[in-house]
Design a protein around this motif. Structure first.
Motif, PDB file in Angstrom:
ATOM      1  N   PRO A  87      -3.627   6.115  -4.089  1.00  0.00           N
ATOM      2  CA  PRO A  87      -3.852   4.815  -4.465  1.00  0.00           C
ATOM      3  C   PRO A  87      -2.487   4.426  -4.300  1.00  0.00           C
ATOM      4  O   PRO A  87      -0.518   4.526  -4.119  1.00  0.00           O
ATOM      5  CB  PRO A  87      -2.894   6.040  -5.949  1.00  0.00           C
ATOM      6  CG  PRO A  87      -3.843   7.142  -6.051  1.00  0.00           C
ATOM      7  CD  PRO A  87      -3.055   7.809  -3.620  1.00  0.00           C
ATOM      8  N   CYS A  88      -2.751   2.961  -4.712  1.00  0.00           N
ATOM      9  CA  CYS A  88      -2.210   1.913  -4.381  1.00  0.00           C
ATOM     10  C   CYS A  88      -0.597   1.427  -5.027  1.00  0.00           C
ATOM     11  O   CYS A  88       0.735   0.907  -4.943  1.00  0.00           O
ATOM     12  CB  CYS A  88      -2.560   0.542  -4.142  1.00  0.00           C
ATOM     13  SG  CYS A  88      -3.763  -0.292  -5.611  1.00  0.00           S
ATOM     14  N   VAL A  89      -0.587   1.957  -6.383  1.00  0.00           N
ATOM     15  CA  VAL A  89       0.437   1.853  -7.069  1.00  0.00           C
ATOM     16  C   VAL A  89       0.799   3.294  -7.392  1.00  0.00           C
ATOM     17  O   VAL A  89      -0.426   4.256  -7.754  1.00  0.00           O
ATOM     18  CB  VAL A  89       0.225   0.956  -8.925  1.00  0.00           C
ATOM     19  CG1 VAL A  89       1.455   1.437  -9.456  1.00  0.00           C
ATOM     20  CG2 VAL A  89      -0.423   0.105  -8.338  1.00  0.00           C
ATOM     21  N   LEU A 115       1.132  -0.987   0.053  1.00  0.00           N
ATOM     22  CA  LEU A 115      -0.160  -0.436   0.069  1.00  0.00           C
ATOM     23  C   LEU A 115       1.337   1.281   0.118  1.00  0.00           C
ATOM     24  O   LEU A 115       2.262   1.356   0.067  1.00  0.00           O
ATOM     25  CB  LEU A 115      -1.287  -0.389   1.117  1.00  0.00           C
ATOM     26  CG  LEU A 115      -0.286  -0.406   2.473  1.00  0.00           C
ATOM     27  CD1 LEU A 115       0.042   0.850   3.061  1.00  0.00           C
ATOM     28  CD2 LEU A 115      -0.987  -0.908   3.249  1.00  0.00           C
ATOM     29  N   ARG A 116       0.421   2.590   0.025  1.00  0.00           N
ATOM     30  CA  ARG A 116       1.160   3.212  -0.100  1.00  0.00           C
ATOM     31  C   ARG A 116       0.215   5.256   1.069  1.00  0.00           C
ATOM     32  O   ARG A 116      -0.924   4.698   0.803  1.00  0.00           O
ATOM     33  CB  ARG A 116       0.718   4.922  -1.423  1.00  0.00           C
ATOM     34  CG  ARG A 116       1.680   3.618  -2.219  1.00  0.00           C
ATOM     35  CD  ARG A 116       1.956   3.883  -3.838  1.00  0.00           C
ATOM     36  NE  ARG A 116       2.284   5.380  -3.538  1.00  0.00           N
ATOM     37  CZ  ARG A 116       1.845   6.179  -4.425  1.00  0.00           C
ATOM     38  NH1 ARG A 116       0.536   6.296  -4.628  1.00  0.00           N
ATOM     39  NH2 ARG A 116       2.264   7.626  -4.389  1.00  0.00           N
ATOM     40  N   THR A 128      -7.138   8.309  -7.829  1.00  0.00           N
ATOM     41  CA  THR A 128      -7.045   8.723  -6.517  1.00  0.00           C
ATOM     42  C   THR A 128      -7.107   8.155  -5.597  1.00  0.00           C
ATOM     43  O   THR A 128      -6.681   6.692  -6.068  1.00  0.00           O
ATOM     44  CB  THR A 128      -8.554   9.890  -6.351  1.00  0.00           C
ATOM     45  OG1 THR A 128      -9.611   9.059  -6.414  1.00  0.00           O
ATOM     46  CG2 THR A 128      -8.269  10.583  -6.913  1.00  0.00           C
ATOM     47  N   GLY A 129      -6.702   7.745  -4.417  1.00  0.00           N
ATOM     48  CA  GLY A 129      -6.407   7.487  -2.850  1.00  0.00           C
ATOM     49  C   GLY A 129      -8.153   6.416  -2.797  1.00  0.00           C
ATOM     50  O   GLY A 129      -9.044   7.025  -3.517  1.00  0.00           O
ATOM     51  N   PRO A 130      -7.626   5.306  -2.106  1.00  0.00           N
ATOM     52  CA  PRO A 130      -9.314   4.346  -2.259  1.00  0.00           C
ATOM     53  C   PRO A 130     -10.944   5.595  -1.601  1.00  0.00           C
ATOM     54  O   PRO A 130     -11.328   5.054  -2.002  1.00  0.00           O
ATOM     55  CB  PRO A 130      -9.776   2.829  -1.640  1.00  0.00           C
ATOM     56  CG  PRO A 130      -7.757   3.452  -0.955  1.00  0.00           C
ATOM     57  CD  PRO A 130      -6.803   4.589  -1.962  1.00  0.00           C
ATOM     58  N   ASN A 131     -10.317   6.279  -0.261  1.00  0.00           N
ATOM     59  CA  ASN A 131     -11.603   6.649   0.402  1.00  0.00           C
ATOM     60  C   ASN A 131     -11.197   8.588  -0.092  1.00  0.00           C
ATOM     61  O   ASN A 131     -11.830   9.089   0.540  1.00  0.00           O
ATOM     62  CB  ASN A 131     -10.754   6.531   1.564  1.00  0.00           C
ATOM     63  CG  ASN A 131     -10.798   5.132   1.818  1.00  0.00           C
ATOM     64  OD1 ASN A 131     -11.994   4.200   1.623  1.00  0.00           O
ATOM     65  ND2 ASN A 131      -9.631   4.340   2.446  1.00  0.00           N
ATOM     66  N   PHE A 191     -12.102  10.387 -11.144  1.00  0.00           N
ATOM     67  CA  PHE A 191     -13.072   9.228 -11.927  1.00  0.00           C
ATOM     68  C   PHE A 191     -11.729   7.555 -11.794  1.00  0.00           C
ATOM     69  O   PHE A 191     -12.916   6.555 -12.005  1.00  0.00           O
ATOM     70  CB  PHE A 191     -13.153   9.238 -12.566  1.00  0.00           C
ATOM     71  CG  PHE A 191     -14.798   9.910 -13.031  1.00  0.00           C
ATOM     72  CD1 PHE A 191     -15.052  10.842 -11.911  1.00  0.00           C
ATOM     73  CD2 PHE A 191     -15.251   9.957 -14.052  1.00  0.00           C
ATOM     74  CE1 PHE A 191     -16.452  11.647 -12.208  1.00  0.00           C
ATOM     75  CE2 PHE A 191     -16.449  10.373 -14.572  1.00  0.00           C
ATOM     76  CZ  PHE A 191     -16.721  11.464 -13.706  1.00  0.00           C
ATOM     77  N   GLY A 192     -10.867   7.099 -11.217  1.00  0.00           N
ATOM     78  CA  GLY A 192     -10.028   6.271 -10.660  1.00  0.00           C
ATOM     79  C   GLY A 192      -9.448   5.646  -9.096  1.00  0.00           C
ATOM     80  O   GLY A 192      -8.717   5.456  -9.171  1.00  0.00           O
ATOM     81  N   PRO A 193     -10.891   5.756  -8.655  1.00  0.00           N
ATOM     82  CA  PRO A 193      -9.905   5.126  -7.078  1.00  0.00           C
ATOM     83  C   PRO A 193      -9.217   3.868  -6.984  1.00  0.00           C
ATOM     84  O   PRO A 193      -9.960   3.253  -7.553  1.00  0.00           O
ATOM     85  CB  PRO A 193     -11.603   5.079  -5.641  1.00  0.00           C
ATOM     86  CG  PRO A 193     -12.025   6.144  -7.390  1.00  0.00           C
ATOM     87  CD  PRO A 193     -12.080   6.077  -8.317  1.00  0.00           C
ATOM     88  N   ILE A 194      -8.100   3.866  -6.695  1.00  0.00           N
ATOM     89  CA  ILE A 194      -7.696   2.423  -6.941  1.00  0.00           C
ATOM     90  C   ILE A 194      -7.053   1.823  -5.164  1.00  0.00           C
ATOM     91  O   ILE A 194      -6.098   2.498  -5.484  1.00  0.00           O
ATOM     92  CB  ILE A 194      -6.113   2.026  -7.632  1.00  0.00           C
ATOM     93  CG1 ILE A 194      -4.913   3.661  -7.493  1.00  0.00           C
ATOM     94  CG2 ILE A 194      -7.062   2.562  -9.216  1.00  0.00           C
ATOM     95  CD1 ILE A 194      -3.910   3.412  -8.565  1.00  0.00           C
ATOM     96  N   GLY A 195      -6.669   0.816  -5.339  1.00  0.00           N
ATOM     97  CA  GLY A 195      -6.594   0.255  -3.428  1.00  0.00           C
ATOM     98  C   GLY A 195      -7.987  -0.235  -2.824  1.00  0.00           C
ATOM     99  O   GLY A 195      -8.263  -0.487  -3.260  1.00  0.00           O
ATOM    100  N   PRO A 196      -7.037  -0.015  -1.217  1.00  0.00           N
ATOM    101  CA  PRO A 196      -6.285   0.474  -1.295  1.00  0.00           C
ATOM    102  C   PRO A 196      -4.734  -0.746  -1.375  1.00  0.00           C
ATOM    103  O   PRO A 196      -3.991   0.080  -0.789  1.00  0.00           O
ATOM    104  CB  PRO A 196      -6.546   0.245   0.682  1.00  0.00           C
ATOM    105  CG  PRO A 196      -7.985  -0.881   0.198  1.00  0.00           C
ATOM    106  CD  PRO A 196      -8.656  -0.773  -0.521  1.00  0.00           C
ATOM    107  N   TYR A 197      -5.307  -1.765  -1.744  1.00  0.00           N
ATOM    108  CA  TYR A 197      -3.760  -2.525  -1.325  1.00  0.00           C
ATOM    109  C   TYR A 197      -3.598  -3.229  -2.998  1.00  0.00           C
ATOM    110  O   TYR A 197      -4.610  -3.126  -3.509  1.00  0.00           O
ATOM    111  CB  TYR A 197      -4.191  -3.596  -0.732  1.00  0.00           C
ATOM    112  CG  TYR A 197      -4.881  -3.434   1.111  1.00  0.00           C
ATOM    113  CD1 TYR A 197      -4.080  -2.566   1.255  1.00  0.00           C
ATOM    114  CD2 TYR A 197      -5.770  -4.369   1.079  1.00  0.00           C
ATOM    115  CE1 TYR A 197      -4.568  -2.081   2.778  1.00  0.00           C
ATOM    116  CE2 TYR A 197      -6.513  -3.868   2.043  1.00  0.00           C
ATOM    117  CZ  TYR A 197      -5.734  -3.232   2.783  1.00  0.00           C
ATOM    118  OH  TYR A 197      -6.294  -3.079   4.611  1.00  0.00           O
TER     119      TYR A 197
END
Length: 280
Positions: free
Chosen positions: A65-67, A4-5, A106-109, A178-184
């Motif tokens: 974002p996890c990456v 994660l980041r 963006t980040g997941p939350n 428009f691109g939340p990725i993660g959390p892991y």
């Protein structure tokens, strides 16, 4: 492993989730979670470390974002037969491919921003593939070797922009946030069967999507093989594999997101996301 980041936007540091669910700092091991650190060699190095020996990160933690430094954000449309049906479209003979702008990540939350002139803002929970090894014209039997792991993605969409404004889908898919990725990034050794995962999404506490990746038309291995026939895939590239039924467009009548609405979504074993819709 669950990589994660964490940290403020633009100041994220690499981390790992330990066996007790605590975030541990990886800054003394790797510089970030990106293409170079997703190689087999790098992942083996990280896996060999006793995560409990790493510095503990105190709560509260913002997941980024996890990456980082994603080169390509590739998406697959209509990859669940029942979602194609609710969209009034035929199941494709070959994968439908489009791109999301990397500036959408963006980040997941983090908040989802409702764009100016948006009238049909929609949700889509999706399984994400994280590429760990360069590939071009990869054979189907070798495709899984090029996957580093998986993640949760919300393929946020503006249907008016996507379907009613002419041209390609991209303009309704790549808006900021428009691109939340993660959390892991969940490494593939922890996902023995990516075609047997439950995924779900709620809006304001009501479940709209409750599906399984077993209903995918084209699975992860085939998608990596297929895409590599048209473009090389690089470490750190992200592929969003399509969504099950239950999107706003498919409701009767259609239902779209408004400012203040809250989305919660997740995939079995991969964590959850939560976003609030805010005004641009």
């Amino acid at each position: 492993m669950k990589l994660l980041r964490y940290g403020l936007p633009g100041q994220e540091r690499p981390g790992i989730l330990d066996k007790d669910g605590n975030v541990r700092d990886l800054s003394n091991v790797i510089s970030d979670i990106h293409g170079a650190t997703l190689s087999d060699e790098s992942l083996k190095k990280i896996a060999a470390i006793d995560s409990s020996s790493l510095p503990l990160v105190a709560d509260p933690v913002r997941f980024g974002p996890c990456v980082n430094n994603v080169g390509k954000f590739i998406c697959i449309g209509l990859n669940y037969a029942d979602h194609a049906a609710e969209s009034g479209l035929a199941v494709p003979d070959e994968p439908v491919v489009f791109m999301k702008a990397t500036s959408a990540i963006t980040g997941p939350n983090d908040n989802v921003i409702k764009p100016r002139n948006s009238t049909k803002l929609d949700w889509e929970v999706e399984l994400g593939i994280i590429i760990g090894k360069h590939c071009s014209y990869v054979e189907l039997d070798d495709a899984m070797d090029h996957i580093a792991g998986y993640c949760v993605i919300n393929d946020v969409s503006e249907r008016n922009f996507q379907l009613e404004r002419g041209g390609q889908w991209d303009k309704g898919k790549g808006c900021d946030s428009f691109g939340p990725i993660g959390p892991y990034v969940v490494t593939k050794d922890e996902v023995p069967d990516p075609l047997n995962l439950n995924l779900w999404l709620k809006v304001n506490g009501k479940t709209f999507q409750n599906g399984s990746t077993k209903h995918m038309v084209f699975g992860p291995a085939f998608l990596v093989h297929y895409l590599s026939q048209f473009m090389s895939l690089q470490p750190g590239d992200v592929i969003s594999t399509g969504t099950p039924p239950g999107v706003g467009l498919g409701q009767k009548p259609p239902l779209y997101l408004e400012v203040g609405d809250v989305m919660e979504l997740g995939i079995e074993g991969m964590g959850t996301q939560k976003q609030t819709v805010v005004k641009a």
